[in-house]
Design a protein around this motif. Structure first.
Motif, PDB file in Angstrom:
ATOM      1  N   VAL A   1       6.578  -7.402   1.998  1.00 24.76           N
ATOM      2  CA  VAL A   1       5.144  -7.712   2.017  1.00 24.76           C
ATOM      3  C   VAL A   1       4.757  -8.323   3.356  1.00 24.76           C
ATOM      4  O   VAL A   1       3.716  -7.982   3.942  1.00 24.76           O
ATOM      5  CB  VAL A   1       4.789  -8.650   0.851  1.00 24.76           C
ATOM      6  CG1 VAL A   1       3.300  -8.987   0.866  1.00 24.76           C
ATOM      7  CG2 VAL A   1       5.164  -8.018  -0.479  1.00 24.76           C
ATOM      8  N   PHE A   2       5.596  -9.227   3.871  1.00 24.60           N
ATOM      9  CA  PHE A   2       5.284  -9.877   5.146  1.00 24.60           C
ATOM     10  C   PHE A   2       5.262  -8.862   6.292  1.00 24.60           C
ATOM     11  O   PHE A   2       4.376  -8.895   7.148  1.00 24.60           O
ATOM     12  CB  PHE A   2       6.301 -10.973   5.444  1.00 24.60           C
ATOM     13  CG  PHE A   2       6.408 -12.018   4.371  1.00 24.60           C
ATOM     14  CD1 PHE A   2       5.333 -12.279   3.529  1.00 24.60           C
ATOM     15  CD2 PHE A   2       7.574 -12.741   4.187  1.00 24.60           C
ATOM     16  CE1 PHE A   2       5.419 -13.234   2.532  1.00 24.60           C
ATOM     17  CE2 PHE A   2       7.671 -13.700   3.198  1.00 24.60           C
ATOM     18  CZ  PHE A   2       6.591 -13.943   2.366  1.00 24.60           C
ATOM     19  N   GLN A   3       6.238  -7.954   6.304  1.00 26.61           N
ATOM     20  CA  GLN A   3       6.319  -6.981   7.392  1.00 26.61           C
ATOM     21  C   GLN A   3       5.163  -5.985   7.365  1.00 26.61           C
ATOM     22  O   GLN A   3       4.799  -5.432   8.408  1.00 26.61           O
ATOM     23  CB  GLN A   3       7.648  -6.233   7.314  1.00 26.61           C
ATOM     24  CG  GLN A   3       8.865  -7.103   7.594  1.00 26.61           C
ATOM     25  CD  GLN A   3      10.165  -6.350   7.421  1.00 26.61           C
ATOM     26  OE1 GLN A   3      10.181  -5.187   7.005  1.00 26.61           O
ATOM     27  NE2 GLN A   3      11.276  -7.009   7.730  1.00 26.61           N
ATOM     28  N   ALA A   4       4.607  -5.756   6.182  1.00 28.61           N
ATOM     29  CA  ALA A   4       3.518  -4.785   6.070  1.00 28.61           C
ATOM     30  C   ALA A   4       2.171  -5.354   6.488  1.00 28.61           C
ATOM     31  O   ALA A   4       1.205  -4.594   6.646  1.00 28.61           O
ATOM     32  CB  ALA A   4       3.427  -4.272   4.630  1.00 28.61           C
ATOM     33  N   MET A   5       2.077  -6.657   6.675  1.00 27.55           N
ATOM     34  CA  MET A   5       0.778  -7.263   6.940  1.00 27.55           C
ATOM     35  C   MET A   5       0.203  -6.834   8.286  1.00 27.55           C
ATOM     36  O   MET A   5      -0.966  -6.451   8.378  1.00 27.55           O
ATOM     37  CB  MET A   5       0.889  -8.788   6.883  1.00 27.55           C
ATOM     38  CG  MET A   5       1.073  -9.344   5.491  1.00 27.55           C
ATOM     39  SD  MET A   5      -0.262  -8.873   4.375  1.00 27.55           S
ATOM     40  CE  MET A   5      -1.658  -9.642   5.169  1.00 27.55           C
ATOM     41  N   LYS A   6       1.005  -6.880   9.346  1.00 27.34           N
ATOM     42  CA  LYS A   6       0.458  -6.603  10.679  1.00 27.34           C
ATOM     43  C   LYS A   6      -0.068  -5.175  10.808  1.00 27.34           C
ATOM     44  O   LYS A   6      -1.199  -4.976  11.282  1.00 27.34           O
ATOM     45  CB  LYS A   6       1.498  -6.914  11.753  1.00 27.34           C
ATOM     46  CG  LYS A   6       0.913  -6.905  13.151  1.00 27.34           C
ATOM     47  CD  LYS A   6       1.871  -7.477  14.176  1.00 27.34           C
ATOM     48  CE  LYS A   6       3.038  -6.555  14.430  1.00 27.34           C
ATOM     49  NZ  LYS A   6       3.872  -6.997  15.569  1.00 27.34           N
ATOM     50  N   PRO A   7       0.682  -4.143  10.386  1.00 23.37           N
ATOM     51  CA  PRO A   7       0.091  -2.793  10.479  1.00 23.37           C
ATOM     52  C   PRO A   7      -1.121  -2.608   9.585  1.00 23.37           C
ATOM     53  O   PRO A   7      -2.092  -1.953   9.979  1.00 23.37           O
ATOM     54  CB  PRO A   7       1.249  -1.871  10.069  1.00 23.37           C
ATOM     55  CG  PRO A   7       2.229  -2.731   9.382  1.00 23.37           C
ATOM     56  CD  PRO A   7       2.092  -4.080   9.974  1.00 23.37           C
TER      57      PRO A   7
ATOM     58  N   SER B   1      -2.541  -0.749  -3.222  1.00 29.16           N
ATOM     59  CA  SER B   1      -1.934  -0.746  -4.559  1.00 29.16           C
ATOM     60  C   SER B   1      -0.428  -0.932  -4.475  1.00 29.16           C
ATOM     61  O   SER B   1       0.166  -1.684  -5.264  1.00 29.16           O
ATOM     62  CB  SER B   1      -2.281   0.563  -5.278  1.00 29.16           C
ATOM     63  OG  SER B   1      -3.680   0.724  -5.390  1.00 29.16           O
ATOM     64  N   HIS B   2       0.211  -0.256  -3.519  1.00 29.51           N
ATOM     65  CA  HIS B   2       1.660  -0.415  -3.359  1.00 29.51           C
ATOM     66  C   HIS B   2       2.017  -1.856  -2.982  1.00 29.51           C
ATOM     67  O   HIS B   2       2.959  -2.439  -3.546  1.00 29.51           O
ATOM     68  CB  HIS B   2       2.168   0.545  -2.280  1.00 29.51           C
ATOM     69  CG  HIS B   2       2.357   1.955  -2.759  1.00 29.51           C
ATOM     70  ND1 HIS B   2       3.455   2.360  -3.484  1.00 29.51           N
ATOM     71  CD2 HIS B   2       1.572   3.056  -2.626  1.00 29.51           C
ATOM     72  CE1 HIS B   2       3.354   3.647  -3.772  1.00 29.51           C
ATOM     73  NE2 HIS B   2       2.213   4.099  -3.257  1.00 29.51           N
ATOM     74  N   LEU B   3       1.282  -2.422  -2.042  1.00 24.94           N
ATOM     75  CA  LEU B   3       1.612  -3.777  -1.585  1.00 24.94           C
ATOM     76  C   LEU B   3       1.362  -4.815  -2.676  1.00 24.94           C
ATOM     77  O   LEU B   3       2.145  -5.762  -2.829  1.00 24.94           O
ATOM     78  CB  LEU B   3       0.796  -4.108  -0.336  1.00 24.94           C
ATOM     79  CG  LEU B   3       1.103  -3.267   0.910  1.00 24.94           C
ATOM     80  CD1 LEU B   3       0.207  -3.677   2.069  1.00 24.94           C
ATOM     81  CD2 LEU B   3       2.568  -3.403   1.314  1.00 24.94           C
ATOM     82  N   LEU B   4       0.282  -4.646  -3.436  1.00 24.90           N
ATOM     83  CA  LEU B   4       0.009  -5.611  -4.496  1.00 24.90           C
ATOM     84  C   LEU B   4       1.019  -5.499  -5.630  1.00 24.90           C
ATOM     85  O   LEU B   4       1.345  -6.499  -6.277  1.00 24.90           O
ATOM     86  CB  LEU B   4      -1.407  -5.414  -5.030  1.00 24.90           C
ATOM     87  CG  LEU B   4      -2.543  -5.761  -4.064  1.00 24.90           C
ATOM     88  CD1 LEU B   4      -3.884  -5.653  -4.769  1.00 24.90           C
ATOM     89  CD2 LEU B   4      -2.371  -7.156  -3.489  1.00 24.90           C
ATOM     90  N   THR B   5       1.511  -4.300  -5.882  1.00 21.41           N
ATOM     91  CA  THR B   5       2.568  -4.153  -6.891  1.00 21.41           C
ATOM     92  C   THR B   5       3.811  -4.930  -6.478  1.00 21.41           C
ATOM     93  O   THR B   5       4.443  -5.616  -7.299  1.00 21.41           O
ATOM     94  CB  THR B   5       2.900  -2.667  -7.080  1.00 21.41           C
ATOM     95  OG1 THR B   5       1.721  -1.975  -7.511  1.00 21.41           O
ATOM     96  CG2 THR B   5       3.997  -2.486  -8.116  1.00 21.41           C
TER      97      THR B   5
END
Length: 629
Positions: free
Chosen positions: A342-348, A394-398
C-alpha cells in the motif's frame, strides 16, 4: 597678519536608500546600517544598493577570471542579503503593538502560543516538508513560546500556524463561553455532542479566527514573504493559502502561486545539497501536490502544478496506469496482508491524480475552451482514465482493509479520534488509514467536478432531430454524461467510506467544500429516487455527520448556501428515520356513547354482525365448521 583658512575636506554623504531613491525624495541615511526615518515611518524594508562610480578599468581582458560559484553558494549569498534586509525591518515586525489595530485579536501570551502549536501538531500540514525543514516547532519551544524573540520571517510563519490552528483550538480565549472539548481528540464531545453544539463552536470562534488571519496577512505583507525566496517564506505562503481555502475567499490564488514559485526556486538547491535535512520527501510531496491540484479543480481554477514540478519534487515518472493496474492484478493472488504494498503504491497513484486534474482543466473544464459540449474524444479518454483509477482504488482499498483487519487482531481497539497525521511516530494502522483516505480523496476530487462540468456544458437540449449528425452527437454526449454521473455516484459511496476510515475530517478544514458538494449531489439523487435505498441513506448520514463536525471549525451558517444545505440534510434524515405512523381507531374515535340515534345503531349492528361471526369462526381453532373443512 591673519592665517589662511584651511578648507577641510567634506566627508562624503552616504548614498540614499533604494526606496527614497526610487521615489526621488530626500533620504537621511543612518549609521551602522539602521533604516532611514522615512522607511521606519512607512514600514518599508530599508535597503541600499551600492552604485559603482567612475570610469571602468582598462585591460579588462587581463583581469583574473572570477571563480564560478555553485548554486548552493549563490543561495547562501542571497540568504545573507535577505537576512540583512529583514534585520533592518525587525523593529517593525517585532513590535508588541503589531495587532492593536485589529479587533478581536487575542493577546498571544506564551501559554496561548503553546496551546496553538499543540493543536497544530494534530493537523495534516504539520507533515509538509517545508514545515518540517524550518524546525519552527523546535525553535519556538527553545525560546519558551515568546513570539517577540523569533526572527522576522520565523515570526510570520508562527503567526500563520497560530491562525490556522485557531480553526481547531479548544481554548476558551478562542471559543469564548459555552461548551468546550477537553482536547482535539475528545470522543465524548465529538461523537456524542449534538450538531447544534458543534455548529455553535464554529460561530463562536469565527471572530478570533478572522482576527488572527488578518494579523498573519499583515505580518506577511510587511515582511515581503512573497518576494524573498526562503524555506520559511515558502512555508508561510503555503499556510496562508490553506487559510484562504478554508475561508473560500478570493477569485485568484496569489499565495499558492508564491508558494509554488518559492518551491521551484528552492528545489534545485535541495537536490544539490548533501545534507539529509532538505525538505525533499518525495512521497509527502506527491500527497501535497495532489491536494493542491484538487483545490484548483474544486475551485474551477487552472492547476498550478506542472509536469516538470512533479518530476522535480516526486522523482521519475511512474509507469502508465494500465501497467500499474496489471501489476496489482498480478499480485492480487497473494492473500498475505502487506502494508508495504500500500505504501509503495501511493506515489504513482498520487502522480496519476495530479496529471488527471491537469488534463480535466486542459481538455474539458478550462475557460480557454469554447463554450458548449467538450470534445468527445477528450471526454471519453478522461472517463476511461478515471475508471481505471477507480479500479486501482478498489485493489488498494482491498489490501488496506486486509492490513487493518490483521492489525486489529493483534492490537486493542481505541475509542479515541485518530488524527490524520502521518509521520515517523504514527502507527502502521494510522498510516494505512491515512493512505486509504488519500486514495479515496483523489478519486472523489475528480469524479464530481467532471460530472458537474459536463452537465453544465452539455445542457438538456437534444438538438434538432432533423439534423441527424447533431442529434447523434448530442446523444453520444448524453451517454458520456450518464457515465460521469455513475462515477459521481461511486464518489459518494467512496467518500463516505473514506470518512469511516478516519473520524477526524474536521482536522482538514479545507475539505468542507468537498463535503458540501457531495452532500448536495447525494441529497438531490436521494430526493429524486422513487425508492429509499438504505445504503444511500447511510452514506448521506455519514457525510452529514462530518459536515456537522466541520461546524466545530467553521461557521456553517455564515454562508447561506451551506446553511440551506444543512437544513435540507436535517429535514431529509429526520423524515427518513421517522418511525411509520400506525393509525388505530378506538371507541372514543367514534364520538361519545349515545351520539348515534337508535335506528342508526341498529343498522350498524346488522351490518357488522356477519363480519363478527366470520371473525369468531376463523379465530376459534375448535370450530366444527373449520374442522369439517
Amino acid at each position: 597678519m591673519s592665517t589662511p583658512r584651511v578648507r577641510q575636506k567634506r566627508r562624503p554623504k552616504p548614498p540614499a536608500c533604494d526606496i527614497c531613491k526610487a521615489r526621488r525624495v530626500l533620504c537621511h541615511p543612518q549609521p551602522d546600517g539602521k533604516p532611514c526615518p522615512r522607511c521606519v515611518e512607512k514600514g518599508n524594508i530599508c535597503t541600499t544598493t551600492p552604485v559603482i562610480r567612475g570610469r571602468p578599468r582598462k585591460n579588462v581582458e587581463s583581469a583574473a577570471p572570477e571563480t564560478p560559484t555553485s548554486l548552493a553558494q549563490e543561495f547562501a549569498i542571497s540568504q545573507q542579503l535577505v537576512q540583512n534586509a529583514s534585520a533592518s525591518s525587525s523593529m517593525i515586525l517585532l513590535s508588541p503593538q503589531l495587532h492593536e489595530d485589529i479587533p478581536d485579536c487575542p493577546d498571544l501570551t506564551p501559554e496561548l502560543v503553546d496551546h496553538f502549536f499543540e493543536c497544530f501538531a494534530q493537523m495534516p500540514p504539520v507533515t509538509n516538508p517545508l514545515i518540517v525543514a524550518t524546525s519552527i516547532r523546535t525553535a519556538i519551544r527553545e525560546i519558551s513560546f515568546r513570539l517577540s524573540l523569533l526572527p522576522p520571517q520565523s515570526r510570520v510563519l508562527a503567526l500563520c500556524i497560530i491562525a490556522f490552528s485557531s480553526l481547531v483550538s479548544f481554548h476558551e480565549v478562542v471559543l469564548g463561553p459555552g461548551p468546550l472539548p477537553d482536547s482535539v481528540a475528545d470522543p465524548l464531545f465529538f461523537n456524542s455532542g449534538s450538531g447544534t453544539t458543534l455548529r455553535s463552536c464554529g460561530a463562536r470562534r469565527a471572530p478570533v479566527c478572522r482576527a488572527l488571519h488578518a494579523a498573519a496577512l499583515k505580518a506577511a505583507w510587511e515582511a515581503g514573504v512573497m518576494l524573498q525566496v526562503t524555506t520559511e517564506n515558502a512555508a508561510s505562503c503555503y499556510m496562508l493559502e490553506m487559510l484562504e481555502q478554508s475561508n473560500f475567499s478570493g477569485l485568484s490564488r496569489p499565495w499558492a502561486s508564491a508558494y509554488l514559485s518559492h518551491v521551484r526556486a528552492l528545489a534545485p538547491i535541495w537536490r544539490a545539497s548533501t545534507t539529509t535535512s532538505t525538505p525533499l520527501d518525495r512521497t509527502h510531496w506527491a500527497g501535497f501536490l495532489m491536494a493542491e491540484a484538487l483545490m484548483s479543480t474544486r475551485s474551477r481554477k487552472p492547476v498550478l502544478i506542472t509536469h516538470e514540478d512533479q518530476l522535480l519534487l516526486c522523482g521519475p515518472e511512474p509507469v502508465s496506469p494500465e501497467e500499474f493496474l496489471a501489476s496489482l492484478e498480478a499480485e492480487a493472488s497473494s492473500n498475505k496482508p502487506n502494508a508495504e504494498l500500500v505504501f509503495q503504491a501511493m506515489k504513482p497513484y498520487l502522480f496519476y491524480i495530479v496529471r488527471l486534474a491537469r488534463q480535466l482543466w486542459a481538455t474539458i473544464a478550462g475557460d480557454h475552451l469554447p463554450p458548449g459540449p467538450p470534445s468527445e474524444s477528450a471526454t471519453l479518454q478522461f472517463l476511461s482514465s478515471l475508471s481505471i483509477i477507480h479500479t486501482i482504488l478498489s485493489h488498494l482499498l482491498t489490501r488496506a482493509d486486509a492490513v487493518l483487519a490483521a492489525l486489529a487482531a493483534t492490537t486493542s481497539p481505541s475509542d479515541a479520534i485518530t488524527p490524520l497525521v502521518i509521520d515517523n511516530s504514527a502507527s502502521d494502522a494510522s498510516i494505512v488509514r491515512g493512505c486509504a483516505y488519500g486514495i479515496i480523496t483523489g478519486f472523489a476530487g475528480l469524479a464530481l467536478p467532471l460530472y458537474r462540468e459536463l452537465q453544465q456544458r452539455v445542457g438538456v437540449d437534444s438538438g434538432d432531430r432533423n439534423d441527424l449528425a447533431a442529434y447523434a452527437r448530442n446523444e453520444r454526449m448524453r451517454l458520456l454524461v450518464a457515465q460521469a454521473h455513475r462515477l459521481a455516484g461511486l464518489g459518494v459511496c467512496e467518500l463516505a467510506r473514506a470518512i469511516r476510515y478516519l473520524e477526524a475530517v474536521h482536522f482538514i478544514p479545507v475539505q468542507r467544500r468537498t463535503l458540501c458538494n457531495y452532500a448536495g449531489f447525494a441529497l438531490d439523487e436521494a430526493e429524486a429516487a422513487a425508492v429509499v435505498e438504505p445504503e444511500c441513506v447511510r452514506d448521506i448520514k455519514t457525510i452529514s455527520d462530518q459536515l456537522q463536525i466541520s461546524g466545530y471549525s467553521q461557521d456553517l451558517f455564515s454562508d447561506p448556501e451551506t446553511a440551506s444545505l444543512v437544513e435540507r440534510l436535517d429535514r431529509y434524515l429526520e423524515a427518513v428515520n421517522a418511525p411509520p405512523v400506525n393509525v388505530q381507531f378506538g371507541p372514543d374515535d367514534l364520538g361519545p356513547v349515545g351520539a348515534l340515534d337508535p335506528d342508526t345503531s341498529r343498522m350498524l349492528e346488522d351490518l357488522l354482525l356477519p363480519f363478527d361471526q366470520a371473525s369468531a369462526t376463523w379465530m376459534d381453532p375448535l370450530s366444527t365448521e373449520v374442522l369439517g373443512r
